[in-house]
Design an enzyme around this catalytic site. Structure first.
Site, PDB file in Angstrom:
ATOM      1  N   ASN A   1       0.830  -1.205   0.000  1.00 45.24           N
ATOM      2  CA  ASN A   1       0.000   0.000   0.000  1.00 45.24           C
ATOM      3  C   ASN A   1       0.865   1.257   0.000  1.00 45.24           C
ATOM      4  O   ASN A   1       2.002   1.227   0.469  1.00 45.24           O
ATOM      5  CB  ASN A   1      -0.907   0.001   1.233  1.00 45.24           C
ATOM      6  CG  ASN A   1      -2.083  -0.939   1.069  1.00 45.24           C
ATOM      7  OD1 ASN A   1      -2.649  -1.048  -0.012  1.00 45.24           O
ATOM      8  ND2 ASN A   1      -2.444  -1.630   2.137  1.00 45.24           N
TER       9      ASN A   1
ATOM     10  N   CYS B   1      -5.559  -7.312  -3.709  1.00 45.39           N
ATOM     11  CA  CYS B   1      -6.055  -7.007  -2.373  1.00 45.39           C
ATOM     12  C   CYS B   1      -7.102  -8.058  -2.029  1.00 45.39           C
ATOM     13  O   CYS B   1      -7.616  -8.748  -2.908  1.00 45.39           O
ATOM     14  CB  CYS B   1      -6.666  -5.601  -2.360  1.00 45.39           C
ATOM     15  SG  CYS B   1      -7.265  -5.028  -0.750  1.00 45.39           S
ATOM     16  N   HIS B   2      -7.428  -8.178  -0.751  1.00 44.09           N
ATOM     17  CA  HIS B   2      -8.449  -9.147  -0.345  1.00 44.09           C
ATOM     18  C   HIS B   2      -9.768  -8.478   0.030  1.00 44.09           C
ATOM     19  O   HIS B   2     -10.666  -9.130   0.560  1.00 44.09           O
ATOM     20  CB  HIS B   2      -7.945  -9.981   0.843  1.00 44.09           C
ATOM     21  CG  HIS B   2      -7.332  -9.159   1.932  1.00 44.09           C
ATOM     22  ND1 HIS B   2      -6.000  -9.245   2.266  1.00 44.09           N
ATOM     23  CD2 HIS B   2      -7.849  -8.216   2.741  1.00 44.09           C
ATOM     24  CE1 HIS B   2      -5.733  -8.398   3.241  1.00 44.09           C
ATOM     25  NE2 HIS B   2      -6.844  -7.765   3.545  1.00 44.09           N
TER      26      HIS B   2
ATOM     27  N   HIS C   1     -10.155  -0.333  -2.268  1.00 40.53           N
ATOM     28  CA  HIS C   1     -10.699   0.129  -0.993  1.00 40.53           C
ATOM     29  C   HIS C   1     -11.890   1.063  -1.180  1.00 40.53           C
ATOM     30  O   HIS C   1     -12.485   1.508  -0.197  1.00 40.53           O
ATOM     31  CB  HIS C   1      -9.642   0.821  -0.121  1.00 40.53           C
ATOM     32  CG  HIS C   1      -8.593  -0.095   0.393  1.00 40.53           C
ATOM     33  ND1 HIS C   1      -7.592   0.319   1.242  1.00 40.53           N
ATOM     34  CD2 HIS C   1      -8.365  -1.413   0.184  1.00 40.53           C
ATOM     35  CE1 HIS C   1      -6.795  -0.694   1.526  1.00 40.53           C
ATOM     36  NE2 HIS C   1      -7.249  -1.762   0.889  1.00 40.53           N
TER      37      HIS C   1
END
Length: 448
Positions: A147, A168-169, A198
């Site tokens: 990140n 990303c998860h 996000h």
């Protein structure tokens, strides 16, 4: 033989999970893991843990490790980037200095002042890594987990010729959480989800042909469910879609929940649900506990206990490897340049969309348009990412200042003069870990 390099492998637990995921691929029966890190002590533990993981799998993979990526990268097929640059020494600055100006962060590593500073610390090292991959392993598939992930993928698109994919998860974890709220099996849900990492949005959610968004809205009226995800349920209430990052972290991405102390108290809860300074207060301790945790895991495994978790995780890196190497079709969510993928987001930015994977590569699926209100929220962050990438590539400090001025949370709290002063204070505190062009003074209207 498939060669997989993990850069930043001193984060041994995450590196071990990446290795476990690859070892769990049915039919991928041999290969090499190359672990790369600049910290020899942490790298040695990661190597030992990796060898134990391979031994438990019974597959004839080899493990190599090096602090010198120039000798380790040649012949690499896949690169997984997980580096952390000077985070431990600056996490307090990233929280404490903005807090003086009223900018209250929970995590502060991908957005807000903390995210801006982390990008500026990380970008030079990331560009050096990309240059080395370009020279030594130009055909490698590069996957970035570090990140601010989306901004670093954008930097790679503008600063290199490599194809870099951000992973990303958050989408898969959010899907599991939604399934829990709905009391439905996650693997039976259908959905449309896209946006920016996000800040992607579940705009449609179905189950056996039924629209279950109304059911989700009903569920959120139950206090015991609402309390688990307050901020995201408020976004669903007002914007009609469910975002992909946890409530606490997501509260930093928009200007509605953290700009006054009473709002923080009302909309957030302890720990990852929005606690002020949660990451800054705890990450140094977690980092210190990491070595103890890894050492214990190694010792228990050597003593004959099945201590290492061999369960494949939801992370998508192994799905990419499985699809490319074995031509076994996979569906993942990935971050990559917006070339005709989301119509009403900037086409020179990076977006998060569904992708198909097979032996010919990673194939993003065009999403069309996002609802305009959601696209507007995403565009504000894409502008920040664009300014940050150009700041580094053109060595222009003023662009970095303007990126912070456009950050939604910072702009909701501070005047322009306050933001400029905050940036100067952050740079002074972190100057040893920042590129030198940021240390130069800035006049009222631009770089001097």
């Amino acid at each position: 033989m498939t060669k997989i390099a993990i850069i930043g492998a001193g984060s041994a637990v995450f590196a071990q999970q990446m290795i476990t995921d690859v070892l769990a691929i049915d039919g991928l029966n041999a290969g090499e893991f190359t672990l790369i890190d600049i910290d020899p002590g942490r790298l040695a533990m990661a190597h030992e843990l990796a060898e134990l993981t391979v031994a438990r799998s019974g597959k004839p993979f080899t493990v190599m490790s090096s602090t010198d990526r120039l000798t380790a990268l040649p012949g690499t097929d896949f690169v997984i980037n997980t580096i952390e640059v000077s985070g431990l020494g600056n996490v307090r600055h990233d929280y404490d200095i903005p807090m003086k100006y009223g900018v209250d962060q929970c995590i502060g590593d991908t957005t807000g002042p903390g995210g801006v500073m982390k990008f500026l610390r990380t970008a030079p090292a990331w560009l050096e890594i990309l240059r080395d991959i370009g020279r030594l392993a130009p055909a490698a598939v590069v996957m970035n987990y570090t990140n601010p992930m989306s901004a670093l993928v954008l930097l790679s698109a503008r600063g290199s010729n490599l194809k870099v994919y951000g992973l990303c998860h958050s989408v898969q974890n959010t899907l599991a959480e939604l399934a829990g709220y709905l009391e439905l099996p996650a693997d039976e849900l259908t959905y449309r989800c896209a946006g920016v990492n996000h800040l992607s949005w579940f705009t449609e959610l179905g189950w056996h042909g039924q629209d279950v968004m109304p059911r989700l809205r009903q569920a959120m009226e139950q206090p015991e469910i609402y309390e688990q995800d307050i901020v995201r349920f408020e976004m669903l209430r007002h914007f009609g879609a469910f975002p992909t990052e946890s409530s606490g972290h997501f509260s930093e991405y928009v200007p509605y929940f953290r700009k006054r102390p009473e709002l923080v108290a009302h909309f957030t809860r302890p720990a990852y649900k929005g606690e002020s300074g949660f990451y800054a207060h705890n990450w140094p301790r977690w980092r210190g506990e990491h070595a103890v945790q890894v050492r214990s895991l190694i010792d228990r495994e050597k003593a004959g206990e099945a201590a290492i978790n061999m369960t494949r995780s939801p992370e998508f890196a192994s799905n990419i490897i499985e699809g490319v190497v074995l031509n076994r079709p996979q569906h993942i969510t990935c971050n990559l340049p917006n070339i005709g993928l989301i119509d009403n987001l900037p086409q020179d930015g990076v977006v998060e969309v569904g992708c198909a994977v097979d032996s010919s590569g990673i194939h993003p699926q065009p999403h069309g348009r996002l609802p305009e209100a959601l696209a507007a929220l995403d565009r504000s962050h894409m502008a920040v990412h664009s300014l940050l990438a150009d700041s580094v590539l053109h060595r222009d400090r003023e662009l970095a200042v303007q990126a912070l001025m456009l950050d939604p949370l910072t702009a909701a709290v501070c005047s322009l003069d306050e933001i400029r002063a905050m940036f100067a204070e952050l740079v002074e505190a972190e100057r040893a870990d920042l590129p030198d062009y940021l240390r130069e003074p800035v006049g009222a209207w631009g770089s001097q």
